[in-house]
Design a protein around this motif. Structure first.
Motif, PDB file in Angstrom:
ATOM      1  N   LEU A  96     -21.683   7.082  -5.503  1.00  0.00           N
ATOM      2  CA  LEU A  96     -21.880   8.445  -4.927  1.00  0.00           C
ATOM      3  C   LEU A  96     -20.628   9.464  -4.807  1.00  0.00           C
ATOM      4  N   TRP A  97     -19.392   8.649  -4.142  1.00  0.00           N
ATOM      5  CA  TRP A  97     -19.019   9.502  -3.746  1.00  0.00           C
ATOM      6  C   TRP A  97     -17.545   9.528  -4.947  1.00  0.00           C
ATOM      7  N   ALA A  98     -17.337   8.551  -6.319  1.00  0.00           N
ATOM      8  CA  ALA A  98     -16.574   9.005  -7.120  1.00  0.00           C
ATOM      9  C   ALA A  98     -17.460   9.679  -7.986  1.00  0.00           C
ATOM     10  N   THR A  99     -18.513   9.533  -8.278  1.00  0.00           N
ATOM     11  CA  THR A  99     -19.031  10.700  -9.099  1.00  0.00           C
ATOM     12  C   THR A  99     -19.452  11.974  -8.788  1.00  0.00           C
ATOM     13  N   TRP A 100     -18.788  12.361  -7.054  1.00  0.00           N
ATOM     14  CA  TRP A 100     -18.963  12.985  -6.572  1.00  0.00           C
ATOM     15  C   TRP A 100     -17.751  13.828  -6.963  1.00  0.00           C
ATOM     16  N   ALA A 101     -16.555  12.749  -6.751  1.00  0.00           N
ATOM     17  CA  ALA A 101     -14.961  13.598  -6.943  1.00  0.00           C
ATOM     18  C   ALA A 101     -14.905  13.863  -8.900  1.00  0.00           C
ATOM     19  N   ILE A 102     -15.806  12.973  -9.329  1.00  0.00           N
ATOM     20  CA  ILE A 102     -15.701  12.967 -10.845  1.00  0.00           C
ATOM     21  C   ILE A 102     -15.589  14.905 -10.791  1.00  0.00           C
ATOM     22  N   LEU A 103     -17.155  14.538 -10.748  1.00  0.00           N
ATOM     23  CA  LEU A 103     -17.612  16.190 -10.888  1.00  0.00           C
ATOM     24  C   LEU A 103     -17.353  17.298 -10.341  1.00  0.00           C
ATOM     25  N   GLY A 104     -16.462  17.147  -9.053  1.00  0.00           N
ATOM     26  CA  GLY A 104     -15.499  18.070  -8.893  1.00  0.00           C
ATOM     27  C   GLY A 104     -14.281  18.726  -9.289  1.00  0.00           C
ATOM     28  N   PHE A 105     -13.695  17.314 -10.168  1.00  0.00           N
ATOM     29  CA  PHE A 105     -12.568  17.757 -10.310  1.00  0.00           C
ATOM     30  C   PHE A 105     -13.053  18.255 -11.699  1.00  0.00           C
ATOM     31  N   ALA A 106     -13.837  17.961 -12.530  1.00  0.00           N
ATOM     32  CA  ALA A 106     -14.725  18.678 -14.058  1.00  0.00           C
ATOM     33  C   ALA A 106     -15.108  20.251 -13.514  1.00  0.00           C
ATOM     34  N   TYR A 107     -15.277  20.754 -12.449  1.00  0.00           N
ATOM     35  CA  TYR A 107     -15.191  21.486 -11.827  1.00  0.00           C
ATOM     36  C   TYR A 107     -13.881  22.914 -11.963  1.00  0.00           C
ATOM     37  N   CYS A 108     -12.812  22.288 -11.297  1.00  0.00           N
ATOM     38  CA  CYS A 108     -11.670  22.467 -11.483  1.00  0.00           C
ATOM     39  C   CYS A 108     -11.228  22.877 -12.414  1.00  0.00           C
ATOM     40  N   VAL A 109     -10.972  21.903 -13.326  1.00  0.00           N
ATOM     41  CA  VAL A 109     -10.810  22.157 -15.016  1.00  0.00           C
ATOM     42  C   VAL A 109     -11.035  22.762 -15.887  1.00  0.00           C
ATOM     43  N   ALA A 110     -12.622  23.103 -15.353  1.00  0.00           N
ATOM     44  CA  ALA A 110     -13.383  24.353 -16.314  1.00  0.00           C
ATOM     45  C   ALA A 110     -12.682  25.307 -15.725  1.00  0.00           C
ATOM     46  N   ARG A 111     -12.479  25.860 -16.975  1.00  0.00           N
ATOM     47  CA  ARG A 111     -11.738  27.276 -15.865  1.00  0.00           C
ATOM     48  C   ARG A 111     -13.206  28.436 -15.722  1.00  0.00           C
ATOM     49  N   TRP A 112     -14.112  28.209 -16.987  1.00  0.00           N
ATOM     50  CA  TRP A 112     -14.973  29.143 -16.759  1.00  0.00           C
ATOM     51  C   TRP A 112     -16.064  29.082 -15.655  1.00  0.00           C
ATOM     52  N   TYR A 113     -16.083  27.639 -14.315  1.00  0.00           N
ATOM     53  CA  TYR A 113     -16.718  27.942 -13.305  1.00  0.00           C
ATOM     54  C   TYR A 113     -15.653  28.690 -12.111  1.00  0.00           C
ATOM     55  N   TRP A 114     -15.137  29.359 -12.595  1.00  0.00           N
ATOM     56  CA  TRP A 114     -13.748  30.475 -11.604  1.00  0.00           C
ATOM     57  C   TRP A 114     -13.741  31.129 -12.141  1.00  0.00           C
ATOM     58  N   ARG A 115     -14.940  32.195 -12.318  1.00  0.00           N
ATOM     59  CA  ARG A 115     -14.651  33.575 -13.262  1.00  0.00           C
ATOM     60  C   ARG A 115     -16.558  33.823 -13.390  1.00  0.00           C
ATOM     61  N   GLY A 116     -16.510  35.466 -12.786  1.00  0.00           N
ATOM     62  CA  GLY A 116     -17.753  36.241 -12.812  1.00  0.00           C
ATOM     63  C   GLY A 116     -18.567  35.559 -11.379  1.00  0.00           C
ATOM     64  N   GLN A 117     -19.615  35.174 -12.030  1.00  0.00           N
ATOM     65  CA  GLN A 117     -21.096  34.674 -11.175  1.00  0.00           C
ATOM     66  C   GLN A 117     -20.540  33.297 -10.849  1.00  0.00           C
ATOM     67  N   TYR A 118     -19.726  32.463 -11.013  1.00  0.00           N
ATOM     68  CA  TYR A 118     -19.594  30.835 -11.226  1.00  0.00           C
ATOM     69  C   TYR A 118     -19.057  30.843  -9.847  1.00  0.00           C
ATOM     70  N   VAL A 119     -17.959  31.964  -9.215  1.00  0.00           N
ATOM     71  CA  VAL A 119     -17.104  32.052  -8.338  1.00  0.00           C
ATOM     72  C   VAL A 119     -18.027  31.519  -7.057  1.00  0.00           C
ATOM     73  N   PHE A 120     -18.799  31.955  -6.811  1.00  0.00           N
ATOM     74  CA  PHE A 120     -19.953  32.469  -5.699  1.00  0.00           C
ATOM     75  C   PHE A 120     -20.459  30.693  -6.052  1.00  0.00           C
ATOM     76  N   ALA A 121     -21.748  30.338  -6.904  1.00  0.00           N
ATOM     77  CA  ALA A 121     -21.469  29.139  -7.029  1.00  0.00           C
ATOM     78  C   ALA A 121     -20.944  27.552  -6.291  1.00  0.00           C
ATOM     79  N   MET A 122     -19.538  28.071  -6.941  1.00  0.00           N
ATOM     80  CA  MET A 122     -17.836  27.431  -6.678  1.00  0.00           C
ATOM     81  C   MET A 122     -18.634  27.036  -5.131  1.00  0.00           C
ATOM     82  N   GLU A 123     -18.004  28.223  -4.697  1.00  0.00           N
ATOM     83  CA  GLU A 123     -17.757  28.349  -2.693  1.00  0.00           C
ATOM     84  C   GLU A 123     -18.967  28.075  -2.410  1.00  0.00           C
ATOM     85  N   VAL A 124     -20.168  28.153  -2.125  1.00  0.00           N
ATOM     86  CA  VAL A 124     -20.443  27.215  -1.743  1.00  0.00           C
ATOM     87  C   VAL A 124     -21.154  26.248  -2.323  1.00  0.00           C
ATOM     88  N   LEU A 125     -20.897  24.884  -3.644  1.00  0.00           N
ATOM     89  CA  LEU A 125     -20.761  23.324  -3.396  1.00  0.00           C
ATOM     90  C   LEU A 125     -19.227  22.907  -2.680  1.00  0.00           C
TER      91      LEU A 125
END
Length: 444
Positions: free
Chosen positions: A107-136
């Motif tokens: 589980l820890w490895a899974t969440w770390a990989i998902l976190g890395f994917a969020y960091c790499v995917a640029r769309w997660y750091w624009r617009g309404q997604y910024v709030f989602a990233m702050e919550v996560l």
């Protein structure tokens, strides 16, 4: 006249979603009237309407508490054999600690990989997604630490604690044999949660703030304004209840993801309906709004028609929200989490898709364009037809998954074809229109 037979029993009772809806409504009312509540109780702090992002997140707690409470206290879902839990004979912690540590590593490895994917995917750091990233980002430490006591507690009562997450952990550690099919099952489920949780969190604040701060009295005599606000409220219900469903995929609630859809076509059909892959948005391949206008533009000046049209759109959005509420704790795209046969699902297998697409046709009227161009009108109409075709494709891929997973769904599917008010009528029409095949004559 014979009575219409009942559908197969549903895995989710109507009370679950209704309890969540009551909790959500109570919280929305509290947020709207917070200044008066705070004054009456002489509370410290701001005495203002609570319409911020944190209030939208708190709504999940109120709607979720109602649904969890009903599920455990009334439906007693934790006692169902489908949970995979045997509460009668818990194992000692020492007997499961190695299994649990392997699972936690997975589980820890899974969440770390998902976190890395969020960091790499640029769309997660624009617009309404910024709030989602702050919550996560804020809840990540709680998730990582909370997994330890939760997994240790749950593994003591699981009939088979070596589940899909354990197999992924075993693959990483390399000490015990693991099953590649189980690893794939683990990742499909977490890809669903990772993708859709971020999207759902990102859209929570907007609709919540609009409904909480709205001046309802000012729109009562305006069909367009009232219809728009009621539609916003229906979408608020949909988003809040659905978000709880994504969060509580837990075996003690019998709400676990049993399998995620294994078919590539299903993933393609679903993902092209959501950002960043969405094809129906502004400028997208299937954007059907070019030189178009909404219903209120074309019907302006026709008061009766405006009221009728607004009523129809609110009704369709209400059906769409009802379809989500009926899922209770089990809403999720691309997953099998039990079989739902009540609510609007007693009339058609896909009420949400049917209501959503009918709403789009009535709201956009794609055959009317402001440019007066026949080409624009034809293009918009064809593109919206293709959008509806995508949702038909999604429905068929979902049925393919569920038909392979559960005999109860196969029974429901057959029942709906014969007795579903909408599905059976469409079946009779398509059967009547289908060309009849000649019956082969026996040779003389």
């Amino acid at each position: 006249m014979n009575a219409r037979p009942s559908p197969p029993p549903s895995d989710v009772s109507a009370g679950v979603g209704l309890a969540g809806l009551v909790g959500l409504v109570l919280w929305v009312l509290a947020c709207r009237h917070w200044p008066a509540i705070a004054d009456a109780l002489a509370l410290s702090g701001p005495h203002e309407v609570m319409n911020g992002p944190l209030a939208a997140l708190m709504a999940l707690l109120f709607s979720g508490a109602g649904m969890v409470g009903w599920s455990l206290l009334v439906d007693k879902v934790h006692l169902r054999p489908t949970t995979g839990i045997d509460w009668s004979s818990p194992r000692p912690v020492r007997d499961v600690v190695d299994i649990s540590m392997t699972k936690i590593a997975g589980l820890w490895a899974t969440w770390a990989i998902l976190g890395f994917a969020y960091c790499v995917a640029r769309w997660y750091w624009r617009g309404q997604y910024v709030f989602a990233m702050e919550v996560l980002e804020a809840v990540a430490p709680l998730l990582f630490l909370g997994a330890v006591p939760y997994v240790l507690w749950l593994d003591r009562v699981l009939v088979n604690p070596r589940d899909a997450s354990w197999h992924f952990g075993a693959m990483l550690i390399g000490r015990e044999p693991w099953d590649a099919a189980e690893v794939r099952r683990h990742w499909l489920a977490w890809l669903v949660k990772g993708f859709f949780c971020a999207f759902m969190i990102s859209i929570l604040p907007g609709g919540f703030a609009a409904v909480v701060t709205a001046d309802w009295a000012a729109v009562l005599h305006d069909p367009v304004a009232l219809g728009t606000l009621l539609i916003e409220a229906m979408f608020l219900v949909d988003v809040q209840i659905a978000m709880v469903g994504y969060l509580v995929t837990m075996k003690p609630l019998d709400a676990q993801i049993r399998t995620a859809n294994p078919h590539l076509a299903a993933w393609v059909a679903a993902l092209i309906c959501y950002p960043p892959f969405v094809l129906m948005g502004d400028g997208g391949v299937l954007d059907y709004h070019y030189n178009g206008a909404e219903w209120s533009y074309w019907l302006q000046g026709h008061e009766v028609l405006l009221w009728l049209w607004a009523g129809a759109l609110v009704f369709l959005t209400g059906i769409y929200a009802w379809a989500t509420v009926a899922f209770g704790l089990r809403f999720s795209n691309l997953t099998y989490r039990g079989v739902l046969t009540n609510g609007p699902y007693a009339f058609t297998r896909h009420p949400a898709y049917l209501a959503k697409n009918t709403y789009w046709w009535l709201a956009s009227l794609p055959f009317l364009v402001t440019s007066g161009s026949a080409v624009d009108a034809i293009r918009n109409t064809v593109l919206l037809a293709l959008v509806s075709a995508v949702y038909y494709w999604r429905a068929r891929t979902e049925e393919k998954h569920l038909l392979a997973e559960d005999a109860k769904y196969r029974e429901y599917h057959a029942w709906m074809a014969q007795h579903g008010l909408l599905t059976s009528a469409l079946r009779r029409i398509t059967t009547a229109l289908a060309p009849r095949r000649p019956v082969a004559q026996p040779a003389e």
